[in-house]
Design a protein around this motif. Sequence first.
Motif, PDB file in Angstrom:
ATOM      1  N   SER A 129     -40.691  80.770  12.565  1.00  0.00           N
ATOM      2  CA  SER A 129     -41.908  81.493  12.924  1.00  0.00           C
ATOM      3  C   SER A 129     -42.122  82.660  11.955  1.00  0.00           C
ATOM      4  O   SER A 129     -43.223  83.203  11.901  1.00  0.00           O
ATOM      5  CB  SER A 129     -41.839  81.996  14.364  1.00  0.00           C
ATOM      6  OG  SER A 129     -40.723  82.825  14.553  1.00  0.00           O
TER       7      SER A 129
ATOM      8  N   GLY B  59     -38.335  80.928  16.733  1.00  0.00           N
ATOM      9  CA  GLY B  59     -38.819  81.503  17.974  1.00  0.00           C
ATOM     10  C   GLY B  59     -38.664  80.643  19.210  1.00  0.00           C
ATOM     11  O   GLY B  59     -38.523  81.152  20.307  1.00  0.00           O
ATOM     12  N   VAL B  60     -38.687  79.320  19.066  1.00  0.00           N
ATOM     13  CA  VAL B  60     -38.642  78.434  20.225  1.00  0.00           C
ATOM     14  C   VAL B  60     -37.266  78.466  20.881  1.00  0.00           C
ATOM     15  O   VAL B  60     -37.123  78.628  22.080  1.00  0.00           O
ATOM     16  CB  VAL B  60     -39.037  76.995  19.834  1.00  0.00           C
ATOM     17  CG1 VAL B  60     -38.899  76.048  21.013  1.00  0.00           C
ATOM     18  CG2 VAL B  60     -40.457  76.972  19.281  1.00  0.00           C
TER      19      VAL B  60
ATOM     20  N   ARG C 274     -32.453  84.148  25.044  1.00  0.00           N
ATOM     21  CA  ARG C 274     -33.751  83.628  25.465  1.00  0.00           C
ATOM     22  C   ARG C 274     -34.420  84.593  26.453  1.00  0.00           C
ATOM     23  O   ARG C 274     -35.638  84.694  26.509  1.00  0.00           O
ATOM     24  CB  ARG C 274     -33.567  82.253  26.113  1.00  0.00           C
ATOM     25  CG  ARG C 274     -34.851  81.580  26.436  1.00  0.00           C
ATOM     26  CD  ARG C 274     -35.399  80.983  25.156  1.00  0.00           C
ATOM     27  NE  ARG C 274     -36.496  80.096  25.463  1.00  0.00           N
ATOM     28  CZ  ARG C 274     -37.618  80.112  24.793  1.00  0.00           C
ATOM     29  NH1 ARG C 274     -37.787  80.947  23.798  1.00  0.00           N
ATOM     30  NH2 ARG C 274     -38.572  79.284  25.085  1.00  0.00           N
TER      31      ARG C 274
ATOM     32  N   ARG D 113     -38.379  85.758  24.458  1.00  0.00           N
ATOM     33  CA  ARG D 113     -39.076  84.630  25.094  1.00  0.00           C
ATOM     34  C   ARG D 113     -39.807  83.775  24.075  1.00  0.00           C
ATOM     35  O   ARG D 113     -39.819  82.565  24.157  1.00  0.00           O
ATOM     36  CB  ARG D 113     -40.060  85.143  26.135  1.00  0.00           C
ATOM     37  CG  ARG D 113     -39.403  85.822  27.313  1.00  0.00           C
ATOM     38  CD  ARG D 113     -40.442  86.374  28.279  1.00  0.00           C
ATOM     39  NE  ARG D 113     -41.423  87.276  27.672  1.00  0.00           N
ATOM     40  CZ  ARG D 113     -41.196  88.574  27.450  1.00  0.00           C
ATOM     41  NH1 ARG D 113     -40.058  89.127  27.806  1.00  0.00           N
ATOM     42  NH2 ARG D 113     -42.121  89.334  26.910  1.00  0.00           N
ATOM     43  N   GLN D 114     -40.453  84.415  23.123  1.00  0.00           N
ATOM     44  CA  GLN D 114     -41.180  83.706  22.068  1.00  0.00           C
ATOM     45  C   GLN D 114     -41.231  84.613  20.846  1.00  0.00           C
ATOM     46  O   GLN D 114     -42.216  85.281  20.574  1.00  0.00           O
ATOM     47  CB  GLN D 114     -42.583  83.336  22.526  1.00  0.00           C
ATOM     48  CG  GLN D 114     -43.372  82.510  21.540  1.00  0.00           C
ATOM     49  CD  GLN D 114     -42.811  81.121  21.338  1.00  0.00           C
ATOM     50  OE1 GLN D 114     -42.395  80.466  22.279  1.00  0.00           O
ATOM     51  NE2 GLN D 114     -42.776  80.654  20.101  1.00  0.00           N
TER      52      GLN D 114
ATOM     53  N   GLU E 206     -41.809  85.850  17.351  1.00  0.00           N
ATOM     54  CA  GLU E 206     -42.824  85.417  16.381  1.00  0.00           C
ATOM     55  C   GLU E 206     -42.778  86.167  15.059  1.00  0.00           C
ATOM     56  O   GLU E 206     -43.161  85.615  14.046  1.00  0.00           O
ATOM     57  CB  GLU E 206     -44.226  85.560  16.987  1.00  0.00           C
ATOM     58  CG  GLU E 206     -44.515  84.551  18.059  1.00  0.00           C
ATOM     59  CD  GLU E 206     -44.523  83.122  17.550  1.00  0.00           C
ATOM     60  OE1 GLU E 206     -44.883  82.863  16.387  1.00  0.00           O
ATOM     61  OE2 GLU E 206     -44.153  82.237  18.339  1.00  0.00           O
TER      62      GLU E 206
ATOM     63  N   ASN F  82     -42.267  89.793  19.962  1.00  0.00           N
ATOM     64  CA  ASN F  82     -42.320  88.664  20.885  1.00  0.00           C
ATOM     65  C   ASN F  82     -43.711  88.539  21.462  1.00  0.00           C
ATOM     66  O   ASN F  82     -44.331  89.531  21.833  1.00  0.00           O
ATOM     67  CB  ASN F  82     -41.347  88.883  22.056  1.00  0.00           C
ATOM     68  CG  ASN F  82     -39.914  88.812  21.618  1.00  0.00           C
ATOM     69  OD1 ASN F  82     -39.397  87.728  21.397  1.00  0.00           O
ATOM     70  ND2 ASN F  82     -39.264  89.957  21.485  1.00  0.00           N
ATOM     71  N   GLU F  83     -44.176  87.293  21.571  1.00  0.00           N
ATOM     72  CA  GLU F  83     -45.427  87.044  22.278  1.00  0.00           C
ATOM     73  C   GLU F  83     -45.238  87.403  23.740  1.00  0.00           C
ATOM     74  O   GLU F  83     -44.117  87.492  24.223  1.00  0.00           O
ATOM     75  CB  GLU F  83     -45.798  85.563  22.186  1.00  0.00           C
ATOM     76  CG  GLU F  83     -46.351  85.151  20.866  1.00  0.00           C
ATOM     77  CD  GLU F  83     -46.827  83.706  20.893  1.00  0.00           C
ATOM     78  OE1 GLU F  83     -46.812  83.055  21.957  1.00  0.00           O
ATOM     79  OE2 GLU F  83     -47.208  83.230  19.824  1.00  0.00           O
TER      80      GLU F  83
ATOM     81  N   LYS G  84     -45.600  85.578  26.260  1.00  0.00           N
ATOM     82  CA  LYS G  84     -45.375  84.365  27.055  1.00  0.00           C
ATOM     83  C   LYS G  84     -44.490  84.660  28.266  1.00  0.00           C
ATOM     84  O   LYS G  84     -43.329  84.986  28.135  1.00  0.00           O
ATOM     85  CB  LYS G  84     -44.726  83.308  26.169  1.00  0.00           C
ATOM     86  CG  LYS G  84     -44.492  81.983  26.825  1.00  0.00           C
ATOM     87  CD  LYS G  84     -43.859  81.037  25.830  1.00  0.00           C
ATOM     88  CE  LYS G  84     -43.604  79.690  26.453  1.00  0.00           C
ATOM     89  NZ  LYS G  84     -42.972  78.780  25.523  1.00  0.00           N
TER      90      LYS G  84
END
Length: 105
Positions: A31, A47-48, A69, A73-74, A76, A90-91, A93
């Motif tokens: 990402s 990121g995943v 995690r 969370r996401q 980026e 982080n997004e 999400k």
Amino acid sequence: MEKEPAFKLLFDDPVFSEIKEKKIEKTILPSEINIHPTTGNIYILEGVSPKIVILDSEGKSKNLQLLSRNQFRQAEGLTFGSNGEIYISNEGKGGKANILQVKLN
């Protein structure tokens, strides 16, 4: 665009031994890619399934840092502070978006 890649990740490198998935090449979906301002090391943020792969300036694998995690969370974005500190964005999400300072082992 160059016809040849700048560098290749070799997934049989011992640095990837902590990754247990059968298709390891599918676990690195960058990402963000950034270069550390003082060391010249290349940082690849995934990121995943949050992790950072660190390469030296020639593209040789140096380190793999798995990230929580719960905290990432996401993931980026990855950037560096003026003293080389690492920051990951982080997004939002599943919660609020944030930027965290990270200290690697």
